[in-house]
Design a protein around this motif. Structure first.
Motif, PDB file in Angstrom:
ATOM      1  N   UNK A  61      66.300  17.330  78.326  1.00  0.00           N
ATOM      2  CA  UNK A  61      66.949  18.648  78.283  1.00  0.00           C
ATOM      3  C   UNK A  61      68.062  18.665  77.244  1.00  0.00           C
ATOM      4  N   UNK A  62      68.929  17.651  77.276  1.00  0.00           N
ATOM      5  CA  UNK A  62      70.064  17.593  76.354  1.00  0.00           C
ATOM      6  C   UNK A  62      69.600  17.500  74.902  1.00  0.00           C
ATOM      7  N   UNK A  63      68.562  16.711  74.635  1.00  0.00           N
ATOM      8  CA  UNK A  63      68.046  16.592  73.267  1.00  0.00           C
ATOM      9  C   UNK A  63      67.518  17.917  72.752  1.00  0.00           C
ATOM     10  N   UNK A  67      68.942  20.309  69.636  1.00  0.00           N
ATOM     11  CA  UNK A  67      68.041  20.792  68.574  1.00  0.00           C
ATOM     12  C   UNK A  67      67.959  22.318  68.550  1.00  0.00           C
ATOM     13  N   UNK A  68      68.715  22.965  69.466  1.00  0.00           N
ATOM     14  CA  UNK A  68      68.676  24.424  69.611  1.00  0.00           C
ATOM     15  C   UNK A  68      67.286  24.927  69.970  1.00  0.00           C
ATOM     16  N   UNK A  69      66.534  24.098  70.694  1.00  0.00           N
ATOM     17  CA  UNK A  69      65.192  24.484  71.158  1.00  0.00           C
ATOM     18  C   UNK A  69      65.327  25.151  72.528  1.00  0.00           C
ATOM     19  N   UNK A 122      79.004  13.175  74.607  1.00  0.00           N
ATOM     20  CA  UNK A 122      79.800  12.630  75.713  1.00  0.00           C
ATOM     21  C   UNK A 122      79.106  12.799  77.053  1.00  0.00           C
ATOM     22  N   UNK A 123      78.192  13.754  77.109  1.00  0.00           N
ATOM     23  CA  UNK A 123      77.439  13.998  78.342  1.00  0.00           C
ATOM     24  C   UNK A 123      76.195  13.116  78.308  1.00  0.00           C
ATOM     25  N   UNK A 124      76.274  11.973  78.959  1.00  0.00           N
ATOM     26  CA  UNK A 124      75.196  10.991  78.854  1.00  0.00           C
ATOM     27  C   UNK A 124      74.296  10.957  80.079  1.00  0.00           C
ATOM     28  N   UNK A 125      74.848  11.313  81.223  1.00  0.00           N
ATOM     29  CA  UNK A 125      74.083  11.245  82.470  1.00  0.00           C
ATOM     30  C   UNK A 125      74.240  12.543  83.246  1.00  0.00           C
ATOM     31  N   UNK A 126      73.265  12.816  84.106  1.00  0.00           N
ATOM     32  CA  UNK A 126      73.334  14.008  84.947  1.00  0.00           C
ATOM     33  C   UNK A 126      74.604  14.013  85.778  1.00  0.00           C
TER      34      UNK A 126
END
Length: 314
Positions: A61-63, A67-69, A122-126
């Motif tokens: 989700x974050x990736x 990517x603005x997808x 900085x947001x690496x984990x849920x």
């Protein structure tokens, strides 16, 4: 007489202490949550599989957000439904949790996409969402976790049903397939009450509050950081005690540095070590009192029932 607990309904003569699963309240959600951070602390294939699934989904989700997808990110989030079948979470009267589907999924996307924490890495984990993202707390995090690991919870449920001879019926379930990156429908046999499916949850993965806590991080890491700044700078917040000790009172710090997830994010962004050290301290996790936590959740429901009268069975 209305059966309140699952064990009562299926005539299982065991106390919560002797069960692997949470003995749920059939009338009302127990205010308990699945904490994704717990999986990093537990041993065994179940915990490892769940942890890997959560990491892959959240990173996916974050990736996409980076990517603005928007289309594919929302497609992933829209598959998240309110996991009423676990009977856990927040609700006022019945199984109507505050999940993330539909409008809430769109809102979740908006919160994540606008978050500097997501874009900066900085947001690496849920579980980090609890610390840095406004509007995302223990209920939403637990709901997301439940959805992503649903297939593993189903496998656990089926094993418990075999142990206690609990009858099962075929139900359709929404499952995240990481191989094809899609939500799919799969049929699994599950126990049910009143025609509604039930998914059992291992008691080892539930809690009443998340291990990584926004309140806790603010009250300790953030305020400690700014206390040291104030003392080193000899500001007006510093008080000198009779023995010469220089202190800063928390109430004064809270006025100058009001609690917000933005101030938590700013500290982590400027000094990533604070989050690493915080997580390192939280590695010392003891879930020995989980039975007490479950008991208190049941007790809370009893108090609510007494106030509002008995609820209708589901």
């Amino acid at each position: 007489m209305i059966n309140i607990k699952l064990t009562e309904s299926y005539n299982i003569k065991k106390n919560q202490e002797d069960l692997e699963f949470v003995d749920i309240d059939l009338q009302q959600d127990l205010e308990l949550f699945i904490d994704p951070y717990i999986f990093t602390k537990l041993n065994g294939d179940f915990a490892k599989s769940c942890n890997n699934a959560i990491i892959k989904f959240f990173n996916g989700v974050i990736n996409l957000i980076r990517k603005n997808d928007e289309i594919n990110a929302k497609r992933m989030l829209n598959g998240l439904k309110e996991p009423s079948e676990t009977h856990l979470g927040l609700s006022e009267h019945s199984i109507y949790g505050n999940g993330v589907r539909g409008k809430k999924a769109a809102k979740l996307y908006k919160m994540l996409s606008k978050s500097r924490a997501a874009k900066t890495g900085n947001l690496k984990d849920l579980s980090d969402c609890e610390l840095m993202i406004d509007g995302i707390g223990k209920d939403s995090i637990s709901d997301i976790t439940t959805n992503v690991i649903r297939e593993y919870l189903i496998d656990f449920t089926q094993n418990q049903c075999k142990i206690y001879n609990i009858p099962m019926t075929l139900f359709s379930n929404n499952i995240w397939d990481d191989n094809i990156k899609k939500w799919i429908k799969k049929d699994y046999k599950l126990p049910s009450i009143g025609g509604k499916k039930i998914i059992l949850v291992p008691k080892s993965i539930v809690t009443d509050k998340l291990i990584l806590s926004y309140d806790n991080f603010y009250n300790n890491e953030v305020l400690e950081h700014y206390k040291n700044i104030e003392i080193n700078a000899s500001t007006s917040l510093v008080r000198v005690l009779k023995k010469g000790e220089r202190v800063v009172y928390k109430k004064d710090l809270k006025k100058k540095y009001p609690k917000s997830k933005l101030i938590v994010y700013n500290l982590i962004n400027e000094n990533p070590k604070y989050l690493d050290l915080y997580k390192e301290r939280k590695k010392i996790f003891n879930n020995m009192n989980v039975d007490d936590i479950i008991f208190k959740a049941h007790d809370k429901n009893k108090v609510l029932r007494n106030k509002k009268g008995n609820l209708a069975p589901l």
